[in-house]
Design a protein around this motif. Sequence first.
Motif, PDB file in Angstrom:
ATOM      1  N   UNK A 108       0.834  -1.190   0.000  1.00  0.00           N
ATOM      2  CA  UNK A 108       0.000   0.000   0.000  1.00  0.00           C
ATOM      3  C   UNK A 108       0.876   1.251   0.000  1.00  0.00           C
ATOM      4  N   UNK A 109       0.469   2.280  -0.707  1.00  0.00           N
ATOM      5  CA  UNK A 109       1.186   3.554  -0.812  1.00  0.00           C
ATOM      6  C   UNK A 109       2.575   3.381  -1.421  1.00  0.00           C
ATOM      7  N   UNK A 110       2.736   2.413  -2.295  1.00  0.00           N
ATOM      8  CA  UNK A 110       4.015   2.124  -2.970  1.00  0.00           C
ATOM      9  C   UNK A 110       5.168   1.948  -1.987  1.00  0.00           C
ATOM     10  N   UNK A 169      42.801   0.367 -10.020  1.00  0.00           N
ATOM     11  CA  UNK A 169      43.569   1.539 -10.505  1.00  0.00           C
ATOM     12  C   UNK A 169      42.806   2.844 -10.363  1.00  0.00           C
ATOM     13  N   UNK A 170      42.072   3.008  -9.267  1.00  0.00           N
ATOM     14  CA  UNK A 170      41.338   4.230  -8.946  1.00  0.00           C
ATOM     15  C   UNK A 170      40.366   4.658 -10.050  1.00  0.00           C
ATOM     16  N   UNK A 171      39.774   3.701 -10.753  1.00  0.00           N
ATOM     17  CA  UNK A 171      38.776   3.986 -11.768  1.00  0.00           C
ATOM     18  C   UNK A 171      37.403   3.686 -11.163  1.00  0.00           C
ATOM     19  N   UNK A 172      36.450   4.579 -11.386  1.00  0.00           N
ATOM     20  CA  UNK A 172      35.111   4.395 -10.850  1.00  0.00           C
ATOM     21  C   UNK A 172      34.089   4.453 -11.988  1.00  0.00           C
ATOM     22  N   UNK A 173      33.202   3.469 -12.000  1.00  0.00           N
ATOM     23  CA  UNK A 173      32.105   3.447 -12.961  1.00  0.00           C
ATOM     24  C   UNK A 173      30.822   3.762 -12.199  1.00  0.00           C
ATOM     25  N   UNK A 174      29.848   4.332 -12.898  1.00  0.00           N
ATOM     26  CA  UNK A 174      28.558   4.597 -12.261  1.00  0.00           C
ATOM     27  C   UNK A 174      27.464   3.893 -13.051  1.00  0.00           C
ATOM     28  N   UNK A 175      26.578   3.235 -12.330  1.00  0.00           N
ATOM     29  CA  UNK A 175      25.475   2.498 -12.947  1.00  0.00           C
ATOM     30  C   UNK A 175      24.175   3.151 -12.513  1.00  0.00           C
ATOM     31  N   UNK A 176      23.269   3.324 -13.458  1.00  0.00           N
ATOM     32  CA  UNK A 176      21.952   3.863 -13.156  1.00  0.00           C
ATOM     33  C   UNK A 176      21.023   2.700 -12.826  1.00  0.00           C
ATOM     34  N   UNK A 177      20.401   2.769 -11.666  1.00  0.00           N
ATOM     35  CA  UNK A 177      19.505   1.710 -11.206  1.00  0.00           C
ATOM     36  C   UNK A 177      18.091   2.286 -11.121  1.00  0.00           C
ATOM     37  N   UNK A 178      17.160   1.642 -11.832  1.00  0.00           N
ATOM     38  CA  UNK A 178      15.752   2.036 -11.763  1.00  0.00           C
ATOM     39  C   UNK A 178      15.021   0.972 -10.975  1.00  0.00           C
ATOM     40  N   UNK A 179      14.427   1.355  -9.869  1.00  0.00           N
ATOM     41  CA  UNK A 179      13.626   0.442  -9.064  1.00  0.00           C
ATOM     42  C   UNK A 179      12.170   0.737  -9.392  1.00  0.00           C
ATOM     43  N   UNK A 180      11.493  -0.272  -9.943  1.00  0.00           N
ATOM     44  CA  UNK A 180      10.111  -0.090 -10.379  1.00  0.00           C
ATOM     45  C   UNK A 180       9.201  -1.085  -9.677  1.00  0.00           C
ATOM     46  N   UNK A 181       7.917  -0.811  -9.751  1.00  0.00           N
ATOM     47  CA  UNK A 181       6.905  -1.661  -9.133  1.00  0.00           C
ATOM     48  C   UNK A 181       6.781  -2.946  -9.943  1.00  0.00           C
ATOM     49  N   UNK A 182       6.733  -4.069  -9.245  1.00  0.00           N
ATOM     50  CA  UNK A 182       6.577  -5.364  -9.906  1.00  0.00           C
ATOM     51  C   UNK A 182       5.151  -5.472 -10.426  1.00  0.00           C
TER      52      UNK A 182
END
Length: 156
Positions: A85-87, A134-147
């Motif tokens: 309820x209420x997401x 080697x001090x490299x950083x990647x960024x990932x976009x995460x979308x959390x959606x309603x099942x």
Amino acid sequence: MKVILQETMDGVGHLGDLLDVRDGFARNFLLPRKKAVLANSRSIKAFEHVKRVAAEKAKKEKLEIEVHAKNVSAVTLTIEAQVGKDDKMFGSVTSKDLAEALAVQGFTIDRRKIQLAQPIKELGTITVPIKMPREVTATVTVRVVKKQEPEAAAEA
């Protein structure tokens, strides 16, 4: 006596340092334990060559890691979460879930390298940094959606 250190030693110096030490220290401790070599013109040139080769190898390795990080950063993960309820989410999305989702995409990332400060407990879009070598950083976009519930099961 002038020596080149073969390893980093506390209180003495770092790997590759050219030091002027006492003769007894060099003969009785550093040289027999292979912690240093005598600094003559031949050993200095050999060490400089090894240092140059290692620097080139490190540069090539860092470029490969940066390309891999760019490929990982291009990925957008969509994770379906069960909500009430209420997401309001049941449970949360952890770094383990993100690592499994990345594995499905074809990227093997250790879950301990995913720098998620706390588990994701809300629906929405979040960018998550991933620490690479080697001090490299990647960024990932995460979308959390309603099942989405299967409609056939809801009608039956």
